[in-house]
Design a protein around this motif. Structure first.
Motif, PDB file in Angstrom:
ATOM      1  N   HIS A 152       0.841  -1.199   0.000  1.00  0.00           N
ATOM      2  CA  HIS A 152       0.000   0.000   0.000  1.00  0.00           C
ATOM      3  C   HIS A 152       0.876   1.250   0.000  1.00  0.00           C
ATOM      4  N   ILE A 153       1.727   1.352  -1.008  1.00  0.00           N
ATOM      5  CA  ILE A 153       2.597   2.530  -1.085  1.00  0.00           C
ATOM      6  C   ILE A 153       2.308   3.237  -2.407  1.00  0.00           C
ATOM      7  N   ASP A 154       2.122   4.560  -2.348  1.00  0.00           N
ATOM      8  CA  ASP A 154       1.797   5.311  -3.562  1.00  0.00           C
ATOM      9  C   ASP A 154       2.953   5.271  -4.557  1.00  0.00           C
ATOM     10  N   SER A 155       4.100   5.728  -4.115  1.00  0.00           N
ATOM     11  CA  SER A 155       5.248   5.681  -5.014  1.00  0.00           C
ATOM     12  C   SER A 155       6.475   5.238  -4.223  1.00  0.00           C
ATOM     13  N   ILE A 156       7.226   4.332  -4.817  1.00  0.00           N
ATOM     14  CA  ILE A 156       8.356   3.776  -4.079  1.00  0.00           C
ATOM     15  C   ILE A 156       9.616   4.581  -4.394  1.00  0.00           C
ATOM     16  N   LYS A 157      10.239   5.103  -3.355  1.00  0.00           N
ATOM     17  CA  LYS A 157      11.495   5.830  -3.532  1.00  0.00           C
ATOM     18  C   LYS A 157      12.652   5.032  -2.923  1.00  0.00           C
ATOM     19  N   TYR A 158      12.348   4.315  -1.847  1.00  0.00           N
ATOM     20  CA  TYR A 158      13.391   3.532  -1.186  1.00  0.00           C
ATOM     21  C   TYR A 158      12.988   2.061  -1.110  1.00  0.00           C
ATOM     22  N   VAL A 159      13.904   1.200  -1.466  1.00  0.00           N
ATOM     23  CA  VAL A 159      13.668  -0.243  -1.336  1.00  0.00           C
ATOM     24  C   VAL A 159      14.686  -0.777  -0.328  1.00  0.00           C
ATOM     25  N   VAL A 160      14.178  -1.426   0.716  1.00  0.00           N
ATOM     26  CA  VAL A 160      15.067  -2.012   1.732  1.00  0.00           C
ATOM     27  C   VAL A 160      14.895  -3.525   1.661  1.00  0.00           C
ATOM     28  N   TYR A 161      15.988  -4.222   1.432  1.00  0.00           N
ATOM     29  CA  TYR A 161      15.931  -5.681   1.322  1.00  0.00           C
ATOM     30  C   TYR A 161      16.522  -6.275   2.591  1.00  0.00           C
ATOM     31  N   ILE A 162      15.777  -7.180   3.212  1.00  0.00           N
ATOM     32  CA  ILE A 162      16.229  -7.764   4.481  1.00  0.00           C
ATOM     33  C   ILE A 162      16.303  -9.281   4.342  1.00  0.00           C
ATOM     34  N   THR A 163      17.492  -9.796   4.528  1.00  0.00           N
ATOM     35  CA  THR A 163      17.680 -11.243   4.471  1.00  0.00           C
ATOM     36  C   THR A 163      18.597 -11.647   5.620  1.00  0.00           C
ATOM     37  N   GLU A 164      18.555 -12.930   5.982  1.00  0.00           N
ATOM     38  CA  GLU A 164      19.459 -13.363   7.062  1.00  0.00           C
ATOM     39  C   GLU A 164      20.712 -14.017   6.499  1.00  0.00           C
ATOM     40  N   LYS A 165      20.789 -14.063   5.167  1.00  0.00           N
ATOM     41  CA  LYS A 165      21.990 -14.639   4.555  1.00  0.00           C
ATOM     42  C   LYS A 165      23.127 -13.615   4.622  1.00  0.00           C
ATOM     43  N   GLY A 166      24.349 -14.092   4.658  1.00  0.00           N
ATOM     44  CA  GLY A 166      25.499 -13.189   4.769  1.00  0.00           C
ATOM     45  C   GLY A 166      25.954 -13.075   6.213  1.00  0.00           C
ATOM     46  N   LYS A 168       7.019   3.616   6.829  1.00  0.00           N
ATOM     47  CA  LYS A 168       7.593   4.900   6.401  1.00  0.00           C
ATOM     48  C   LYS A 168       7.166   5.177   4.961  1.00  0.00           C
ATOM     49  N   LYS A 169       6.929   6.456   4.711  1.00  0.00           N
ATOM     50  CA  LYS A 169       6.436   6.892   3.406  1.00  0.00           C
ATOM     51  C   LYS A 169       7.438   6.548   2.296  1.00  0.00           C
ATOM     52  N   ASN A 170       6.927   6.090   1.170  1.00  0.00           N
ATOM     53  CA  ASN A 170       7.749   5.789  -0.023  1.00  0.00           C
ATOM     54  C   ASN A 170       8.790   4.687   0.185  1.00  0.00           C
ATOM     55  N   THR A 171       8.623   3.914   1.244  1.00  0.00           N
ATOM     56  CA  THR A 171       9.632   2.892   1.552  1.00  0.00           C
ATOM     57  C   THR A 171       9.029   1.495   1.462  1.00  0.00           C
ATOM     58  N   LEU A 172       9.650   0.648   0.655  1.00  0.00           N
ATOM     59  CA  LEU A 172       9.202  -0.742   0.540  1.00  0.00           C
ATOM     60  C   LEU A 172      10.220  -1.638   1.228  1.00  0.00           C
ATOM     61  N   LEU A 173       9.741  -2.496   2.130  1.00  0.00           N
ATOM     62  CA  LEU A 173      10.612  -3.458   2.791  1.00  0.00           C
ATOM     63  C   LEU A 173      10.356  -4.839   2.186  1.00  0.00           C
ATOM     64  N   ILE A 174      11.395  -5.445   1.658  1.00  0.00           N
ATOM     65  CA  ILE A 174      11.268  -6.806   1.116  1.00  0.00           C
ATOM     66  C   ILE A 174      11.986  -7.734   2.090  1.00  0.00           C
ATOM     67  N   SER A 227      21.460  -8.198   2.554  1.00  0.00           N
ATOM     68  CA  SER A 227      20.568  -7.084   2.875  1.00  0.00           C
ATOM     69  C   SER A 227      21.132  -5.792   2.276  1.00  0.00           C
ATOM     70  N   GLY A 228      20.235  -4.835   2.046  1.00  0.00           N
ATOM     71  CA  GLY A 228      20.729  -3.582   1.483  1.00  0.00           C
ATOM     72  C   GLY A 228      19.620  -2.586   1.214  1.00  0.00           C
ATOM     73  N   PHE A 229      20.016  -1.498   0.530  1.00  0.00           N
ATOM     74  CA  PHE A 229      19.137  -0.346   0.335  1.00  0.00           C
ATOM     75  C   PHE A 229      19.291   0.150  -1.098  1.00  0.00           C
ATOM     76  N   ILE A 230      18.165   0.471  -1.724  1.00  0.00           N
ATOM     77  CA  ILE A 230      18.204   1.055  -3.067  1.00  0.00           C
ATOM     78  C   ILE A 230      17.390   2.353  -3.033  1.00  0.00           C
ATOM     79  N   GLU A 231      17.978   3.407  -3.532  1.00  0.00           N
ATOM     80  CA  GLU A 231      17.242   4.673  -3.618  1.00  0.00           C
ATOM     81  C   GLU A 231      16.916   4.921  -5.083  1.00  0.00           C
ATOM     82  N   LEU A 232      15.656   5.258  -5.354  1.00  0.00           N
ATOM     83  CA  LEU A 232      15.244   5.537  -6.732  1.00  0.00           C
ATOM     84  C   LEU A 232      15.047   7.034  -6.916  1.00  0.00           C
ATOM     85  N   ASN A 233      15.362   7.479  -8.113  1.00  0.00           N
ATOM     86  CA  ASN A 233      15.145   8.883  -8.438  1.00  0.00           C
ATOM     87  C   ASN A 233      14.470   8.909  -9.810  1.00  0.00           C
TER      88      ASN A 233
END
Lengths: 174, 388
Positions: free
Chosen positions: A59-73, A92-98, A136-142
């Motif tokens: 339920h996010i209008d527009s995705i600006k940040y993607v946060v990927y969470i894994t237990e590998k590594g 958090k607004k514009n933030t997708l957690l995978i 795990s990591g972070f992607i910022e979209l512009n």
């Protein structure tokens, strides 16, 4: 003939040699740059396609940040990052957690809550297979283009997490 | 004619007998078992225990991160007990759960909460809490960390076998040069006692097996990665993921009595220790552990008087299936450690980390074919019998 070639090369002036070297460096650099650009374009296309396929489940209008969470590594890094994510990135607004975890190595109980609106659980490794983030990591979209990619690993982990936390900020999903 | 017929039957009989004798000892799948855990447990928080009072065997599965629950099943998959671990676990600091008895559930801790041991009863109440730093008789300069192995049983008759890791000394400053720093840590670690033997009833403890790491490598190489040992058939076995060597250690004297070398017909088990001038990043070690052939587990089967040594096969660094779901071998030895067979298992069929011996048979966890969360909430085992 061989002797002639040898003597020719010996007779090349230093300026000529320098010129050839510079041309060689320029060509190799520009081809590397185009490779990187191409890779990033491909990654961008695949990420956009991936985000489109999961758009119905978040339920996010527009995705600006993607946060990927894994237990590998690195276990302590992933565990620390997921703790930060569960405390600061939920709803958090514009933030997708995978989240790619069954909850064995990291505590996913906060992400499982019914009130959480910005989490997608992903067990098929489709996101990992995009090849953008290994762990795990972070992607910022512009403007729907990948702007920044941050991998979570032991190198400078605190400054990376501080940066991500600052970028995502304090805004809540309305 | 009659003689010829007898002769032919005799030949056929001898042929059949000799064929039977040539059949190597091997594991044959006979059944599948499902345990409805409702969470995905880790192999080192799962296991088997035998209740002497009721002569019953149980399987247990725990989640110590998210759901904080311990579930205990009979061997047929019926849920018998469910214990909440929330009274003790309030963060990410439990390393391993070991079930010894219904009222002796041992929880050991990780880097977030070093050197603690919690003991719970079947209600999930903590009846004893140990802070090892205040109890054990360690050399005064040692800065130590105690861990338990994730590679099998670590408990016998009130004795808990822990790994004693000493990376630093209190009175010595670590060198700033990367190479010298590596050597300094390796020296502290490799020359230290390897085992901390701890009696859970009276807290008696002792250190032993000094310098055991040197039997695997030298201070110019990083690794072994730590606690890889198990107690089975009254023997302590110590091994690493970086060589094909296994040390047979006497559990009383803690002296190495024998060295065994595992060879495989399907993969090359070789020395993969990393020189300290190389970049010892987590990623590099992870690649070694995920892709190089290594020893995963040693178990003794009392009923069949056989040892099983599990080795994972080597794969390319970019292989799709890395880690424990690679192809693997079970090396079968008799009780004198004479090799009887090496049985190969294909990739993505089983997870040999969860290899459990019960009176019913040998259980190996199935690899998950469906990766959905729903499927992960059930633990499926294949049951094997020994065929000779």
């Amino acid at each position: 003939m061989k002797m002639l070639r040898k003597s020719n090369s010996r007779n090349l002036k230093s300026a000529d040699k320098l010129f050839i070297l510079l041309v060689f460096i320029f060509v190799s650099c520009s081809s590397n740059e185009s490779k990187i650009k191409n890779n990033r374009c491909n990654a961008n296309d695949s990420l956009m396609e991936y985000l489109h396929t999961i758009s119905d489940s978040v339920h996010i209008d527009s995705i600006k940040y993607v946060v990927y969470i894994t237990e590998k590594g690195c276990p302590s890094c992933q565990s620390y990052f997921s703790e930060i994510a569960s405390n600061h990135f939920i709803n958090k607004k514009n933030t997708l957690l995978i989240v790619n975890s069954y909850g064995q190595g990291i505590d996913i109980s906060y992400f499982l809550s019914d009130t959480v609106k910005n989490v997608v659980f992903e067990y098929s490794d489709n996101f990992k297979n995009l090849g953008i983030l290994k762990y795990s990591g972070f992607i910022e979209l512009n403007n729907n283009q990948i702007d920044t990619i941050i991998d979570i690993n032991p190198d400078e982990i605190q400054s990376k997490i501080d940066y991500i936390t600052k970028r995502i900020g304090n805004s809540e999903i309305p | 004619m009659k003689h010829k017929l007898y002769f032919a039957f005799l030949l056929l009989y001898i042929l059949l007998i000799s064929c039977q004798n040539n059949q190597p000892v091997q594991l044959i799948k006979v059944n599948e078992l499902v345990f409805d855990t409702e969470f995905k447990p880790t192999f080192f928080n799962s296991g088997y225990f035998y209740d002497k009072e009721t002569n019953q065997e149980y399987m247990y599965f725990a989640d110590v991160r998210t759901f904080k629950k311990l579930k205990i099943f009979s061997l047929d998959g019926t849920l018998k007990h469910e214990i909440s671990l929330k009274e003790v676990i309030y963060g990410n600091f439990i390393d391993r759960l070991i079930m010894v008895h219904f009222d002796t559930i041992i929880l050991t801790t990780n880097y977030n909460h070093l050197n603690r041991i919690f003991f719970l009863n079947k209600e999930g109440h903590c009846w004893k809490k140990i802070f090892l730093d205040t109890i054990i008789n360690t050399p005064s300069n040692d800065i130590f960390e105690a861990y338990v192995s994730r590679c099998g049983n670590v408990f016998n008759n009130d004795i808990l076998y822990l790994h004693y890791d000493r990376p630093f000394l209190k009175n010595k400053v670590s060198p700033t040069n990367k190479f010298e720093h590596g050597k300094y840590i390796n020296h502290n670690r490799y020359s230290a006692p390897y085992f901390l033997v701890f009696n859970i009833k009276d807290n008696n403890n002792r250190l032993g097996a000094n310098g055991l790491y040197y039997k695997f490598t030298d201070i110019n190489h990083n690794g072994p990665e730590g606690a890889n040992y198990c107690f089975t058939n009254n023997i302590l076995f110590v091994f690493t993921s970086y060589t094909n060597k296994i040390l047979v250690v006497n559990p009383i004297t803690l002296k190495t009595e024998r060295e065994l070398f595992i060879k495989s017909a399907y993969t090359t088990l070789r020395n993969t220790f990393l020189k300290i001038e190389s970049d010892p990043t987590y990623e590099y070690h992870n690649v070694i552990l995920q892709t190089k052939a290594n020893i995963k587990k040693i178990e003794y089967d009392k009923k069949n008087e056989l040892y099983y040594v599990i080795t994972l096969h080597e794969v390319d660094e970019d292989a799709k299936i890395r880690g424990p779901h690679r192809a693997f071998s079970i090396h079968i030895y008799n009780k004198e450690f004479k090799k009887l067979n090496e049985q190969c298992f294909e990739a993505d069929t089983y997870d040999p980390n969860n290899f459990i011996i019960t009176s019913k048979g040998i259980l190996i966890e199935n690899s998950k074919t469906d990766k959905s969360h729903e499927d992960a909430k059930k633990v499926k085992f294949s049951e094997f019998k020994i065929s000779r």
